[in-house]
Scaffold this motif. Structure first.
Motif, mmCIF file in Angstrom:
data_model
loop_
_atom_site.group_PDB
_atom_site.id
_atom_site.type_symbol
_atom_site.label_atom_id
_atom_site.label_comp_id
_atom_site.label_asym_id
_atom_site.label_seq_id
_atom_site.Cartn_x
_atom_site.Cartn_y
_atom_site.Cartn_z
ATOM 1 N N SER A 122 6.623 -0.550 6.237
ATOM 2 C CA SER A 122 6.289 -1.374 5.118
ATOM 3 C C SER A 122 7.431 -2.542 4.703
ATOM 4 O O SER A 122 8.684 -2.126 5.250
ATOM 5 C CB SER A 122 5.666 -0.900 3.771
ATOM 6 O OG SER A 122 6.953 -0.472 2.796
ATOM 7 N N ASP A 132 0.938 -1.258 0.028
ATOM 8 C CA ASP A 132 -0.008 0.072 0.174
ATOM 9 C C ASP A 132 0.864 1.150 -0.058
ATOM 10 O O ASP A 132 1.375 1.494 0.989
ATOM 11 C CB ASP A 132 -1.012 0.065 1.325
ATOM 12 C CG ASP A 132 -1.669 1.237 1.222
ATOM 13 O OD1 ASP A 132 -1.873 2.090 0.184
ATOM 14 O OD2 ASP A 132 -2.460 1.255 2.225
ATOM 15 N N ASN A 142 7.141 -7.680 7.356
ATOM 16 C CA ASN A 142 7.245 -5.955 7.274
ATOM 17 C C ASN A 142 8.541 -5.513 7.882
ATOM 18 O O ASN A 142 9.220 -6.456 8.469
ATOM 19 C CB ASN A 142 6.092 -5.497 8.307
ATOM 20 C CG ASN A 142 4.976 -5.293 7.452
ATOM 21 O OD1 ASN A 142 4.840 -4.891 6.402
ATOM 22 N ND2 ASN A 142 3.633 -5.859 8.097
ATOM 23 N N ASN A 175 7.147 -0.631 12.198
ATOM 24 C CA ASN A 175 5.924 -0.744 11.598
ATOM 25 C C ASN A 175 6.078 -0.139 10.315
ATOM 26 O O ASN A 175 5.102 0.495 9.594
ATOM 27 C CB ASN A 175 4.747 0.219 12.468
ATOM 28 C CG ASN A 175 4.358 -0.532 13.633
ATOM 29 O OD1 ASN A 175 4.458 -1.602 13.939
ATOM 30 N ND2 ASN A 175 4.001 0.197 14.826
ATOM 31 N N SER A 181 5.740 -12.040 3.617
ATOM 32 C CA SER A 181 4.805 -11.570 4.635
ATOM 33 C C SER A 181 5.591 -10.738 5.656
ATOM 34 O O SER A 181 4.840 -10.289 6.598
ATOM 35 C CB SER A 181 4.098 -12.988 5.251
ATOM 36 O OG SER A 181 3.524 -13.599 4.458
ATOM 37 N N PRO A 225 1.547 -1.730 8.226
ATOM 38 C CA PRO A 225 0.750 -1.788 7.339
ATOM 39 C C PRO A 225 0.524 -3.506 6.805
ATOM 40 O O PRO A 225 1.394 -3.907 6.756
ATOM 41 C CB PRO A 225 1.376 -1.039 5.991
ATOM 42 C CG PRO A 225 2.812 -1.320 6.470
ATOM 43 C CD PRO A 225 2.772 -1.166 8.077
ATOM 44 N N PRO A 226 -0.908 -3.448 6.347
ATOM 45 C CA PRO A 226 -1.071 -4.656 5.679
ATOM 46 C C PRO A 226 -0.265 -5.146 4.565
ATOM 47 O O PRO A 226 -0.028 -4.437 3.677
ATOM 48 C CB PRO A 226 -2.733 -4.544 5.290
ATOM 49 C CG PRO A 226 -2.621 -3.359 4.978
ATOM 50 C CD PRO A 226 -2.054 -2.510 5.980
ATOM 51 N N VAL A 227 0.101 -6.454 4.676
ATOM 52 C CA VAL A 227 0.934 -7.100 3.487
ATOM 53 C C VAL A 227 -0.070 -8.179 2.975
ATOM 54 O O VAL A 227 -0.614 -9.054 3.325
ATOM 55 C CB VAL A 227 2.005 -7.629 3.983
ATOM 56 C CG1 VAL A 227 2.972 -8.315 2.767
ATOM 57 C CG2 VAL A 227 2.963 -6.591 4.519
ATOM 58 N N TYR A 228 -0.269 -8.291 1.455
ATOM 59 C CA TYR A 228 -1.116 -9.012 0.795
ATOM 60 C C TYR A 228 -0.010 -9.638 -0.190
ATOM 61 O O TYR A 228 0.570 -9.142 -1.002
ATOM 62 C CB TYR A 228 -2.171 -8.246 -0.064
ATOM 63 C CG TYR A 228 -3.136 -7.490 0.687
ATOM 64 C CD1 TYR A 228 -4.340 -8.085 1.161
ATOM 65 C CD2 TYR A 228 -2.949 -6.315 1.023
ATOM 66 C CE1 TYR A 228 -5.323 -7.663 1.846
ATOM 67 C CE2 TYR A 228 -4.023 -5.520 1.510
ATOM 68 C CZ TYR A 228 -5.081 -6.204 2.137
ATOM 69 O OH TYR A 228 -6.140 -5.697 2.814
ATOM 70 N N GLN A 287 1.144 1.095 13.660
ATOM 71 C CA GLN A 287 0.701 -0.167 13.341
ATOM 72 C C GLN A 287 1.173 -0.650 12.218
ATOM 73 O O GLN A 287 1.480 0.271 11.294
ATOM 74 C CB GLN A 287 -0.962 -0.477 13.440
ATOM 75 C CG GLN A 287 -1.619 0.261 12.615
ATOM 76 C CD GLN A 287 -3.080 -0.105 12.689
ATOM 77 O OE1 GLN A 287 -3.639 -0.787 13.727
ATOM 78 N NE2 GLN A 287 -3.958 0.108 11.936
#
Length: 381
Positions: free
Chosen positions: A152, A52, A146, A150, A144, A67-70, A65
């Motif tokens: 990326s 993102d 990070n 926190n 997966s 970030p999400p990892v796809y 926090q």
């Protein structure tokens, strides 16, 4: 009448002006930043990592926090088919122009095929300057992880291996372009770094923190042999690498540990003909600084000990390579360049054709200590 004709001509020209009806913003795409490729049961397995970029833009504000990892995963008879399947199941357009890293599995290397490089070179969005790694670990685990604080995944060794290499030079990262060009040379050895992860070094509060690191390399000799070496077995390679910036060496004298950092070794490798076969003379000149010393020891004795240690590392890497039919020091390339007729006449195809246990004729190491740190009686050489 003239005014009407003028207006009509102007309106006609407006039809040829470009508009903004197809404009897309950064939020309209999913950006793939890394691609992993495995092979199993006759199919390629492609992994992709989505980042993102909105989260990346906020890194200066210290995100609270992670970030999400796809991580995407699809199979296909070819890499292109697997990528197309991923595009079918995405929620927005996938964009490949930001791919910075490729990771290939040991299974793919064992196939000794050129599909990966061929796919990269055929896709106009993919860049030859991207990093490339191999791995023996789980691709999903690698993709997966990070960054620290926190941040990326873009702030990890997966994307910035050169930053780590500059402060600790052992295995040099390479790009797709370098990987491809080295493999086209029959006499050249390609050192393909391998990446892995562990959760035993760092902790975040009471939890183990996963981190990425280069654990070794695959030593590839023109698709003939490609064994894996752990980092320790490649310690002699750094002394024959021009880009070595800072590399540590530990020795023990009088039951005392001495730690030093060396940089920019100047090396020369010369083939010499002995008993009808070429052997190699290696000369190393390197400068360094002592960073850890608890006692007073004669500086000349320290230098000789470091010289002996460096020579030992080069020999160890060479001998380990012999056992695996590999040429990690890339001696074959030097022989091919300087003695091409000899190479062609003897039909050299793999390391065992031109290397044996006596192939290193001489190693001459000269160490220069620029700063001895705590040695008050002789702070400089």
């Amino acid at each position: 009448m003239f005014r009407i004709c003028k207006i009509g001509l102007t309106l006609h020209l407006l039809l040829f002006l470009s508009g903004c009806w197809d404009e897309k913003t950064i939020q309209d795409f999913h950006y793939i930043t890394a691609i992993g490729i495995d092979f199993k049961d006759g199919e390629y397995i492609v992994y992709t990592q989505l980042v993102d970029f909105a989260a990346v833009a906020k890194t200066e504000a210290k995100p609270t926090q992670a970030p999400p990892v796809y991580v995407g995963k699809q199979k296909g008879r070819s890499i292109s088919i697997a990528i197309n399947k991923l595009m079918r199941n995405t929620q927005q357009s996938l964009y490949l122009g930001h791919v910075s890293t490729f990771v290939i599995s040991e299974n793919v290397l064992n196939r000794q095929r050129a599909e990966i490089v061929d796919y990269i070179y055929r896709n106009q969005l993919l860049r030859y300057s991207a990093n490339i790694f191999a791995t023996k670990s789980s691709m999903e685990q690698i993709f997966s992880i990070n960054g620290f604080f926190n941040l990326s995944p873009l702030y990890t060794t997966l994307y910035f291996p050169d930053d780590v290499y500059r402060i600790r030079s052992f295995i040099q990262p390479i790009t797709v372009q370098r990987y491809y060009s080295d493999q086209r040379e029959k006499a050249s050895t390609t050192i393909l770094p391998s990446i892995s992860w562990n959760d035993k070094i760092w902790k975040e509060k009471d939890k183990n923190r996963k981190s990425l690191y280069m654990d070794g390399a695959f030593v590839i000799h023109y698709k003939v042999s490609q064994p894996w070496f752990p980092e320790k077995e490649l310690s002699g390679l750094r002394w024959l690498t021009k880009r070595t910036n800072k590399t540590p060496v530990n020795i023990t004298m009088n039951k005392q540990d001495i730690y030093a950092s060396f940089s920019h070794p100047d090396h020369k490798v010369k083939p010499v003909l002995k008993d009808g076969k070429y052997k190699f003379d290696i000369q190393i000149n390197v400068s360094g600084k002592i960073l850890g010393l608890d006692t007073q020891i004669d500086i000349d004795k320290i230098k000789r000990k470091f010289e002996s240690q460096i020579k030992k590392e080069i020999l160890s890497t060479f001998q380990t390579g012999l056992q695996k039919n590999a040429d990690p020091l890339n001696l074959g390339r030097i022989l091919y360049i300087k003695e091409t007729k000899y190479w062609q006449k003897n039909h050299m195809n793999e390391p065992k054709d031109y290397l044996d246990k006596d192939s290193i004729h001489d190693i001459n190491v000269k160490v220069h200590i620029l700063n001895t740190g705590g040695l008050e009686d002789k702070p400089l050489e």
